[in-house]
Design a protein around this motif. Structure first.
Motif, PDB file in Angstrom:
ATOM      1  N   ASP A 121      18.950  30.479 -27.056  1.00 19.25           N
ATOM      2  CA  ASP A 121      20.223  30.766 -26.386  1.00 19.25           C
ATOM      3  C   ASP A 121      20.790  32.041 -26.985  1.00 19.25           C
ATOM      4  O   ASP A 121      20.622  32.319 -28.174  1.00 19.25           O
ATOM      5  N   TRP A 122      21.490  32.813 -26.155  1.00 19.63           N
ATOM      6  CA  TRP A 122      22.031  34.087 -26.604  1.00 19.63           C
ATOM      7  C   TRP A 122      23.555  34.048 -26.574  1.00 19.63           C
ATOM      8  O   TRP A 122      24.155  33.737 -25.547  1.00 19.63           O
ATOM      9  N   GLN A 123      24.165  34.339 -27.696  1.00 18.65           N
ATOM     10  CA  GLN A 123      25.624  34.348 -27.821  1.00 18.65           C
ATOM     11  C   GLN A 123      26.105  35.779 -28.018  1.00 18.65           C
ATOM     12  O   GLN A 123      25.587  36.511 -28.856  1.00 18.65           O
ATOM     13  N   GLU A 124      27.116  36.149 -27.243  1.00 18.86           N
ATOM     14  CA  GLU A 124      27.629  37.522 -27.300  1.00 18.86           C
ATOM     15  C   GLU A 124      28.738  37.656 -28.340  1.00 18.86           C
ATOM     16  O   GLU A 124      29.521  36.735 -28.561  1.00 18.86           O
ATOM     17  N   GLU A 125      28.783  38.822 -28.951  1.00 18.74           N
ATOM     18  CA  GLU A 125      29.848  39.158 -29.893  1.00 18.74           C
ATOM     19  C   GLU A 125      30.123  40.651 -29.774  1.00 18.74           C
ATOM     20  O   GLU A 125      29.276  41.411 -29.292  1.00 18.74           O
ATOM     21  N   VAL A 126      31.311  41.080 -30.195  1.00 15.73           N
ATOM     22  CA  VAL A 126      31.680  42.494 -30.162  1.00 15.73           C
ATOM     23  C   VAL A 126      31.744  43.017 -31.595  1.00 15.73           C
ATOM     24  O   VAL A 126      32.407  42.436 -32.449  1.00 15.73           O
TER      25      VAL A 126
ATOM     26  N   GLY B 275      28.305  45.731 -38.929  1.00 17.63           N
ATOM     27  CA  GLY B 275      27.442  44.563 -38.765  1.00 17.63           C
ATOM     28  C   GLY B 275      26.221  44.804 -37.912  1.00 17.63           C
ATOM     29  O   GLY B 275      25.395  43.898 -37.741  1.00 17.63           O
ATOM     30  N   LEU B 276      26.073  46.013 -37.367  1.00 19.80           N
ATOM     31  CA  LEU B 276      24.888  46.324 -36.558  1.00 19.80           C
ATOM     32  C   LEU B 276      23.661  46.465 -37.455  1.00 19.80           C
ATOM     33  O   LEU B 276      23.760  46.943 -38.586  1.00 19.80           O
ATOM     34  N   THR B 277      22.503  46.055 -36.948  1.00 18.87           N
ATOM     35  CA  THR B 277      21.263  46.178 -37.703  1.00 18.87           C
ATOM     36  C   THR B 277      20.665  47.569 -37.490  1.00 18.87           C
ATOM     37  O   THR B 277      21.069  48.311 -36.573  1.00 18.87           O
ATOM     38  N   ALA B 278      19.673  47.899 -38.322  1.00 17.49           N
ATOM     39  CA  ALA B 278      18.994  49.184 -38.160  1.00 17.49           C
ATOM     40  C   ALA B 278      18.333  49.272 -36.789  1.00 17.49           C
ATOM     41  O   ALA B 278      18.337  50.328 -36.142  1.00 17.49           O
ATOM     42  N   GLY B 279      17.786  48.146 -36.313  1.00 17.09           N
ATOM     43  CA  GLY B 279      17.173  48.128 -34.983  1.00 17.09           C
ATOM     44  C   GLY B 279      18.185  48.371 -33.877  1.00 17.09           C
ATOM     45  O   GLY B 279      17.905  49.089 -32.912  1.00 17.09           O
ATOM     46  N   ASP B 280      19.376  47.758 -34.005  1.00 17.97           N
ATOM     47  CA  ASP B 280      20.439  47.983 -33.022  1.00 17.97           C
ATOM     48  C   ASP B 280      20.804  49.463 -32.971  1.00 17.97           C
ATOM     49  O   ASP B 280      20.955  50.054 -31.888  1.00 17.97           O
ATOM     50  N   ILE B 281      20.956  50.064 -34.139  1.00 18.42           N
ATOM     51  CA  ILE B 281      21.386  51.461 -34.224  1.00 18.42           C
ATOM     52  C   ILE B 281      20.332  52.387 -33.635  1.00 18.42           C
ATOM     53  O   ILE B 281      20.650  53.342 -32.919  1.00 18.42           O
ATOM     54  N   MET B 282      19.054  52.100 -33.903  1.00 14.88           N
ATOM     55  CA  MET B 282      17.988  52.932 -33.341  1.00 14.88           C
ATOM     56  C   MET B 282      17.973  52.833 -31.820  1.00 14.88           C
ATOM     57  O   MET B 282      17.739  53.828 -31.128  1.00 14.88           O
ATOM     58  N   SER B 283      18.212  51.615 -31.289  1.00 16.02           N
ATOM     59  CA  SER B 283      18.251  51.445 -29.833  1.00 16.02           C
ATOM     60  C   SER B 283      19.382  52.260 -29.219  1.00 16.02           C
ATOM     61  O   SER B 283      19.209  52.896 -28.172  1.00 16.02           O
ATOM     62  N   ILE B 284      20.548  52.248 -29.871  1.00 12.92           N
ATOM     63  CA  ILE B 284      21.709  52.984 -29.351  1.00 12.92           C
ATOM     64  C   ILE B 284      21.457  54.485 -29.398  1.00 12.92           C
ATOM     65  O   ILE B 284      21.736  55.211 -28.433  1.00 12.92           O
ATOM     66  N   SER B 285      20.920  54.977 -30.513  1.00 13.26           N
ATOM     67  CA  SER B 285      20.667  56.418 -30.630  1.00 13.26           C
ATOM     68  C   SER B 285      19.615  56.878 -29.625  1.00 13.26           C
ATOM     69  O   SER B 285      19.699  57.996 -29.105  1.00 13.26           O
ATOM     70  N   ALA B 286      18.623  56.009 -29.326  1.00 17.80           N
ATOM     71  CA  ALA B 286      17.613  56.368 -28.333  1.00 17.80           C
ATOM     72  C   ALA B 286      18.222  56.467 -26.938  1.00 17.80           C
ATOM     73  O   ALA B 286      17.824  57.323 -26.137  1.00 17.80           O
TER      74      ALA B 286
ATOM     75  N   ASP C 287      36.022  59.207 -34.615  1.00 16.87           N
ATOM     76  CA  ASP C 287      35.339  58.756 -33.397  1.00 16.87           C
ATOM     77  C   ASP C 287      35.136  57.242 -33.489  1.00 16.87           C
ATOM     78  O   ASP C 287      34.920  56.694 -34.572  1.00 16.87           O
ATOM     79  N   GLN C 288      35.194  56.576 -32.339  1.00 18.69           N
ATOM     80  CA  GLN C 288      35.134  55.110 -32.333  1.00 18.69           C
ATOM     81  C   GLN C 288      33.948  54.621 -31.498  1.00 18.69           C
ATOM     82  O   GLN C 288      33.463  55.331 -30.612  1.00 18.69           O
ATOM     83  N   PHE C 289      33.528  53.397 -31.797  1.00 14.31           N
ATOM     84  CA  PHE C 289      32.436  52.797 -31.033  1.00 14.31           C
ATOM     85  C   PHE C 289      32.659  51.291 -30.931  1.00 14.31           C
ATOM     86  O   PHE C 289      33.253  50.663 -31.807  1.00 14.31           O
ATOM     87  N   GLN C 290      32.196  50.738 -29.819  1.00 15.28           N
ATOM     88  CA  GLN C 290      32.211  49.292 -29.592  1.00 15.28           C
ATOM     89  C   GLN C 290      30.861  48.890 -29.017  1.00 15.28           C
ATOM     90  O   GLN C 290      30.322  49.568 -28.143  1.00 15.28           O
ATOM     91  N   VAL C 291      30.332  47.776 -29.505  1.00 17.08           N
ATOM     92  CA  VAL C 291      29.027  47.302 -29.053  1.00 17.08           C
ATOM     93  C   VAL C 291      29.113  45.813 -28.757  1.00 17.08           C
ATOM     94  O   VAL C 291      29.558  45.027 -29.603  1.00 17.08           O
ATOM     95  N   VAL C 292      28.732  45.426 -27.544  1.00 16.99           N
ATOM     96  CA  VAL C 292      28.574  44.007 -27.221  1.00 16.99           C
ATOM     97  C   VAL C 292      27.131  43.657 -27.537  1.00 16.99           C
ATOM     98  O   VAL C 292      26.201  44.211 -26.940  1.00 16.99           O
ATOM     99  N   ARG C 293      26.954  42.774 -28.506  1.00 17.37           N
ATOM    100  CA  ARG C 293      25.613  42.400 -28.941  1.00 17.37           C
ATOM    101  C   ARG C 293      25.402  40.903 -28.747  1.00 17.37           C
ATOM    102  O   ARG C 293      26.296  40.111 -29.029  1.00 17.37           O
ATOM    103  N   ALA C 294      24.219  40.551 -28.264  1.00 21.05           N
ATOM    104  CA  ALA C 294      23.863  39.134 -28.144  1.00 21.05           C
ATOM    105  C   ALA C 294      22.934  38.773 -29.284  1.00 21.05           C
ATOM    106  O   ALA C 294      22.014  39.534 -29.611  1.00 21.05           O
ATOM    107  N   LYS C 295      23.170  37.636 -29.921  1.00 23.07           N
ATOM    108  CA  LYS C 295      22.281  37.163 -30.980  1.00 23.07           C
ATOM    109  C   LYS C 295      21.626  35.861 -30.526  1.00 23.07           C
ATOM    110  O   LYS C 295      22.254  35.014 -29.906  1.00 23.07           O
TER     111      LYS C 295
ATOM    112  N   ARG D 206      20.172  41.651 -29.343  1.00 25.62           N
ATOM    113  CA  ARG D 206      19.975  42.450 -28.123  1.00 25.62           C
ATOM    114  C   ARG D 206      21.277  43.184 -27.826  1.00 25.62           C
ATOM    115  O   ARG D 206      22.341  42.569 -27.752  1.00 25.62           O
ATOM    116  N   VAL D 207      21.202  44.494 -27.669  1.00 24.14           N
ATOM    117  CA  VAL D 207      22.384  45.291 -27.333  1.00 24.14           C
ATOM    118  C   VAL D 207      22.665  45.150 -25.842  1.00 24.14           C
ATOM    119  O   VAL D 207      21.836  45.523 -25.011  1.00 24.14           O
ATOM    120  N   GLU D 208      23.832  44.594 -25.516  1.00 28.39           N
ATOM    121  CA  GLU D 208      24.198  44.358 -24.109  1.00 28.39           C
ATOM    122  C   GLU D 208      25.030  45.492 -23.529  1.00 28.39           C
ATOM    123  O   GLU D 208      24.917  45.793 -22.341  1.00 28.39           O
TER     124      GLU D 208
END
Length: 423
Positions: A162-167, A184-195, A211-219, A231-233
Motif C-alpha cells: 500500500d502507498w501512503q502519501e506525505e508532503v 526527509g527526501l532520499t538520495a534516490g528521490d533527489i536524483m529523480s527530481i533533478s533528472a 528558494d522553496q520546494f514541496q514534494v508529494v511522496r508516496a511510501k 515514489r515521487v508523486e
C-alpha cells in the motif's frame, strides 16, 4: 613485593628521557592494538548470524516459514563482501559461483547494501546449501533454490503493498541536495527530481537562498510497516521568480498544463541496426543441465568498440564490473523503467550521473562470461524484465481528450496537499 616496586621505580628514574619517551609510546601502541583486537573479536561475535533451533523441513518461500526454516541469517554490514560471508558460514566458494552464474539474470547479489538480509538453508543430510534468500525489503525478495542435478534456479517476489502519501517541503539553504535531505527526501528521490528538471534548472548553481520546494511522496507499506521504497508523486519548486511543477500520471510526468517532461524512449541502444543474435526468452533452458536460464534481454551482434547510447533520460544507478556480466551499466528512467547494458568493453558514465536519451554511455565488448562480442540490452518495467523490442515504451505526449479531467483532478489533489502543508 615492596622492594620490587622500589627497584622498578629506581630503574625508571635512572632511564634517559629518550628511553622513557620510547617506552611510553610503545606502551600506548600495545594498548591500542589490544583494544582493536578486542573490538574485532567483538564484531566477529556480534555478526548477525543466528542458528535456527527449529528442525529442517521442506523448502518454502512462505513468509511464515522462512524464519523457522533458515539455518543461518546474516545482515549485511558496511565492508562485507559475499565471499567473506560464505567463508564465515563455511559454504564452499564453488557454491557461491554457482549462485552467481544463476544471478546473472537478475544481478541481485551485485546490489547488496548494508541492512539487506540473507537467509541460508542447508540440506540436512549433505549440509550443502539448498536455498539462499535475499530480503531487500519487506516487499522485495530474491530466492535461489538448488535444482535437481547441478546449479540453482531463482525466483523474484515483489509485493505491491500500500502507498501512503506525505508532503516534504523545505527552503534552500546551501545546496539543493543538502536542503532536500534535511526535509526527509532520499538520495534516490533527489536524483529523480533533478533528472526531471535537468533541462530547465541547473541543480548545482541554479538555486539561491530562500528558494522553496514541496514534494508529494508516496511510501510503500506492507502489513503496516514501511518497506523503504518511495515514489515521487508531485513536485513544486519556487526558483527565483518562476515556478516549476511535475505530476506523476500513468507512469509519466507532466507539468501543471499537461505537457510531458520526459522525452520518448528509443527502441534501440545503437545507431545502426545490428543482427539480433539471441532474442528475449524468459523460459530458456540450458542445453546440457536443462535448468531454466532466462535470457532477460536482447543480444545484438556488435563488434567490440561499437558505441552504445542510453535509450532514455535517466540516472545511472550502477556502473561496474561483474564476473559474469562483465562491465555493465544500469540506468533508472523515472519511477517505473530501468535499462541494463552488459558485456561492455568501456563505460563512460559513473553511478549517480544524469544522462540523456541518445547520450553515448559505453562501448560494446566481450567481457564477463560471453561466447563472443555482443551487446546484451535489457528493459525492466516495475523491476521485471520485458521484451525491449516489443514492450510499450514511454512516449512524450500532452494530456489530451478524456485524460484531461482525471489528470486535472490528480493535480488539484496534489496542490491541495501542498497548500495544507504550507499552512
Amino acid at each position: 613485593m615492596r622492594q620490587l616496586l622500589l627497584s622498578a621505580d629506581q630503574f625508571w628514574s635512572s632511564l634517559p628521557k629518550l628511553h622513557k619517551l620510547l617506552s611510553s609510546v610503545l606502551a600506548i601502541m600495545v594498548f591500542l592494538l589490544l583494544l582493536l583486537s578486542s573490538q574485532t573479536a567483538e564484531r566477529n561475535v556480534r555478526l548477525p548470524l543466528q542458528i535456527s533451533e527449529a528442525e529442517f523441513g521442506d523448502i518454502t518461500t512462505d513468509s511464515s516459514q522462512r524464519a523457522r526454516l533458515a539455518d543461518y541469517e546474516y545482515e549485511i554490514a558496511k565492508g562485507d563482501v559475499l565471499s567473506g560471508i560464505f567463508d564465515t558460514l563455511r559454504i564452499p566458494q564453488k557454491t557461491m559461483y554457482e549462485i552467481l552464474e544463476t544471478d546473472l539474470a537478475v544481478l541481485a547479489l551485485d546490489t547488496l547494501k548494508p541492512g539487506n538480509k540473507l537467509s541460508f538453508w542447508l540440506d540436512p543430510a549433505s549440509r550443502e546449501l539448498s536455498k539462499l534468500e535475499i530480503e531487500f525489503s519487506l516487499a522485495h525478495r530474491v530466492t535461489y533454490v538448488r535444482a535437481p542435478g547441478k546449479g540453482f534456479e531463482y525466483n523474484v517476489t515483489i509485493l505491491p503493498g500500500d502507498w501512503q502519501e506525505e508532503v516534504l517541503s523545505g527552503e534552500v539553504r546551501g545546496s539543493f541536495y543538502l536542503s532536500a535531505k534535511r526535509s526527509g527526501l532520499t538520495a534516490g528521490d533527489i536524483m529523480s527530481i533533478s533528472a526531471l528538471f535537468k533541462n530547465k534548472l541547473n541543480f548545482n548553481k541554479g538555486f539561491r537562498a530562500g528558494d522553496q520546494f514541496q514534494v508529494v511522496r508516496a511510501k510503500q507499506m506492507v502489513d503496516g510497516q514501511e518497506t523503504g521504497e518511495t515514489r515521487v508523486e508531485a513536485v513544486r519548486i519556487l526558483n527565483r521568480k518562476r515556478e516549476l511543477t511535475a505530476f506523476l500520471y500513468k507512469d509519466s510526468y507532466y507539468d501543471e498544463t499537461g505537457t510531458g517532461l520526459e522525452r520518448a524512449f528509443s527502441r534501440y541502444p545503437l545507431k545502426k541496426r545490428y543482427r539480433i543474435s539471441s532474442p528475449f526468452n524468459p523460459k530458456r533452458r540450458h542445453p546440457v543441465t536443462r535448468l531454466i536460464r532466462p535470457h532477460n534481454g536482447t543480444d545484438f551482434a556488435t563488434p567490440i568498440g561499437t558505441p552504445i547510447y542510453s535509450t532514455g533520460d535517466g540516472v545511472v544507478i550502477e556502473s561496474k564490473r561483474h564476473p559474469y556480466a562483465g562491465i555493465y551499466i544500469k540506468i533508472r528512467h523515472g519511477q517505473k523503467y530501468k535499462t541494463r547494458y552488459l558485456h561492455l568493453s568501456k563505460s563512460y558514465v559513473r553511478k549517480g550521473q544524469t544522462v540523456s536519451r541518445g547520450q553515448k554511455i559505453a562501448l560494446s565488448g566481450n567481457t564477463g562470461r560471453s561466447t563472443g562480442p555482443h551487446l546484451h540490452y535489457e528493459l525492466h518495467i516495475n523491476n521485471r524484465p520485458v521484451n525491449a523490442m516489443s514492450a510499450d515504451i514511454p512516449i512524450m505526449t500532452e494530456i489530451e481528450g478524456r485524460e484531461r479531467k482525471p489528470f486535472k483532478a490528480k493535480v488539484a489533489k496534489a496542490l491541495a496537499l501542498m497548500k495544507a502543508d504550507a499552512s
